[in-house]
Motif scaffolding. Structure first.
Motif, PDB file in Angstrom:
ATOM      1  N   TYR A 193      62.388  26.820  53.490  1.00 21.26           N
ATOM      2  CA  TYR A 193      62.164  26.161  52.203  1.00 21.26           C
ATOM      3  C   TYR A 193      60.808  26.599  51.665  1.00 21.26           C
ATOM      4  O   TYR A 193      59.909  26.950  52.419  1.00 21.26           O
ATOM      5  CB  TYR A 193      62.122  24.639  52.355  1.00 21.26           C
ATOM      6  CG  TYR A 193      63.374  23.965  52.860  1.00 21.26           C
ATOM      7  CD1 TYR A 193      63.598  23.797  54.222  1.00 21.26           C
ATOM      8  CD2 TYR A 193      64.314  23.437  51.967  1.00 21.26           C
ATOM      9  CE1 TYR A 193      64.733  23.143  54.690  1.00 21.26           C
ATOM     10  CE2 TYR A 193      65.445  22.777  52.431  1.00 21.26           C
ATOM     11  CZ  TYR A 193      65.640  22.636  53.786  1.00 21.26           C
ATOM     12  OH  TYR A 193      66.767  21.980  54.245  1.00 21.26           O
TER      13      TYR A 193
ATOM     14  N   GLN B 251      57.719  25.028  48.947  1.00 20.98           N
ATOM     15  CA  GLN B 251      57.283  23.818  48.262  1.00 20.98           C
ATOM     16  C   GLN B 251      56.233  24.173  47.236  1.00 20.98           C
ATOM     17  O   GLN B 251      55.185  24.733  47.580  1.00 20.98           O
ATOM     18  CB  GLN B 251      56.719  22.779  49.248  1.00 20.98           C
ATOM     19  CG  GLN B 251      56.366  21.456  48.583  1.00 20.98           C
ATOM     20  CD  GLN B 251      55.878  20.417  49.575  1.00 20.98           C
ATOM     21  OE1 GLN B 251      55.197  20.734  50.537  1.00 20.98           O
ATOM     22  NE2 GLN B 251      56.234  19.158  49.343  1.00 20.98           N
TER      23      GLN B 251
ATOM     24  N   GLY C 143      55.126  19.863  41.853  1.00 19.13           N
ATOM     25  CA  GLY C 143      56.034  19.420  40.807  1.00 19.13           C
ATOM     26  C   GLY C 143      57.466  19.878  40.961  1.00 19.13           C
ATOM     27  O   GLY C 143      58.319  19.524  40.148  1.00 19.13           O
ATOM     28  N   MET C 144      57.752  20.681  42.013  1.00 21.32           N
ATOM     29  CA  MET C 144      59.113  21.221  42.176  1.00 21.32           C
ATOM     30  C   MET C 144      59.806  20.695  43.422  1.00 21.32           C
ATOM     31  O   MET C 144      60.989  20.924  43.620  1.00 21.32           O
ATOM     32  CB  MET C 144      59.065  22.750  42.258  1.00 21.32           C
ATOM     33  CG  MET C 144      58.497  23.423  41.026  1.00 21.32           C
ATOM     34  SD  MET C 144      59.539  23.174  39.589  1.00 21.32           S
ATOM     35  CE  MET C 144      60.977  24.127  40.051  1.00 21.32           C
ATOM     36  N   GLY C 145      59.089  20.033  44.278  1.00 21.40           N
ATOM     37  CA  GLY C 145      59.704  19.588  45.522  1.00 21.40           C
ATOM     38  C   GLY C 145      59.978  20.761  46.450  1.00 21.40           C
ATOM     39  O   GLY C 145      59.486  21.869  46.250  1.00 21.40           O
ATOM     40  N   LEU C 146      60.773  20.538  47.470  1.00 24.95           N
ATOM     41  CA  LEU C 146      61.159  21.606  48.397  1.00 24.95           C
ATOM     42  C   LEU C 146      62.470  22.229  47.927  1.00 24.95           C
ATOM     43  O   LEU C 146      63.425  21.520  47.603  1.00 24.95           O
ATOM     44  CB  LEU C 146      61.365  21.058  49.817  1.00 24.95           C
ATOM     45  CG  LEU C 146      60.117  20.951  50.674  1.00 24.95           C
ATOM     46  CD1 LEU C 146      59.403  19.651  50.383  1.00 24.95           C
ATOM     47  CD2 LEU C 146      60.496  21.032  52.144  1.00 24.95           C
TER      48      LEU C 146
ATOM     49  N   LEU D  13      65.403  25.361  48.854  1.00 25.39           N
ATOM     50  CA  LEU D  13      65.917  26.187  49.939  1.00 25.39           C
ATOM     51  C   LEU D  13      65.909  27.656  49.552  1.00 25.39           C
ATOM     52  O   LEU D  13      66.399  28.028  48.479  1.00 25.39           O
ATOM     53  CB  LEU D  13      67.346  25.751  50.274  1.00 25.39           C
ATOM     54  CG  LEU D  13      68.016  26.510  51.415  1.00 25.39           C
ATOM     55  CD1 LEU D  13      67.383  26.121  52.746  1.00 25.39           C
ATOM     56  CD2 LEU D  13      69.512  26.216  51.423  1.00 25.39           C
TER      57      LEU D  13
ATOM     58  N   GLU E  93      68.855  28.247  47.123  1.00 28.34           N
ATOM     59  CA  GLU E  93      68.630  28.100  45.681  1.00 28.34           C
ATOM     60  C   GLU E  93      67.741  29.191  45.098  1.00 28.34           C
ATOM     61  O   GLU E  93      67.943  29.618  43.958  1.00 28.34           O
ATOM     62  CB  GLU E  93      67.996  26.728  45.428  1.00 28.34           C
ATOM     63  CG  GLU E  93      67.762  26.382  43.974  1.00 28.34           C
ATOM     64  CD  GLU E  93      67.069  25.029  43.814  1.00 28.34           C
ATOM     65  OE1 GLU E  93      66.894  24.300  44.812  1.00 28.34           O
ATOM     66  OE2 GLU E  93      66.691  24.707  42.665  1.00 28.34           O
TER      67      GLU E  93
END
Lengths: 112, 114
Positions: free
Chosen positions: B35, B37, B40-43, B45, B59
């Protein structure tokens, strides 16, 4: 496509308060849900894992609930302490051994 | 039992350079994940490997390649680094625990591309 939302993005509370962090997901057909804690500059620590068949899990002062039908989970923290200050992440698994879909997190500050 | 380990912890690259992020787990888990990180985008994949010998895109796979070297190790390669790849990279692994799967994360690699 599964989407996970966490509200609020940030929260500041005085020490000793009970608080609730919210997580919602768009596809209710989940396999499980995990709550993580992340301290600044650090990795992720798993706090609680709820299987889709369960309604809640408890660990110490933490209680996580799951309502699959409404697509929501809450993380309840009792008697908050300054050491609870961190970012809390919610993540859902859509099937058994597959990647998690994460929310953007709630940044919690507990003020002494 | 070290869990999930990642090397290096920090790295600075110039645009166009290449590097490999290493990940290893000692829990005998079948599945491993990468992942990234971003603020503002989170984690999100990048790639995952459900078992030794298999890999799948997530993603945000563009600009990355992976190798599942064996059951323990899963590496992430940046062939030509770009500033947009500045991020914190986390490796994770998972396996059945009791009646469900739980993911365990490494400490992360903080990468800056200038």
């Amino acid at each position: 496509k599964q989407e996970v939302t966490q509200i609020p993005a940030a929260l500041s509370v005085p020490e000793g308060e009970n608080l609730v962090l919210n997580c919602s997901f768009t596809d209710s057909a989940i396999y499980n849900l995990q709550w993580f804690r992340q301290d600044p500059g650090k990795g992720l620590t798993s706090l609680l894992l709820i299987q889709s068949s369960q309604r809640e899990q408890t660990s110490g002062r933490l209680n996580a609930s799951l309502d699959k039908s409404s697509g929501r989970s809450t993380l309840y923290i009792a008697a908050s302490q300054p050491g609870d200050s961190a970012t809390y992440l919610c993540a859902v698994g859509n099937s058994g051994n597959t990647p998690l879909v994460f929310g953007k997190g709630t940044r919690l500050s507990v003020i002494a | 039992n070290a869990g999930v380990t990642q090397t290096p912890k920090f790295q600075v690259l110039k645009t166009g350079q290449s590097m490999t992020l290493q990940c290893a787990q000692d829990m005998n888990h079948n599945s491993m994940y990468w992942y990234r990180q971003d603020p503002g985008m989170g984690l999100r994949l990048i790639y995952y490997s459900a078992s030794e010998g298999t890999t799948d895109k997530g993603e945000v796979p563009n600009g990355y390649n992976v190798s599942r070297l064996n059951k323990r190790e899963f590496s992430l390669r940046l062939e030509s680094a770009a500033p947009s790849q500045t991020s914190v990279y986390f490796c994770a692994s998972s396996e059945m625990w009791q009646t469900t799967y739980e993911q365990y994360f490494g400490p992360g690699t903080r990468l800056t591309v200038t």
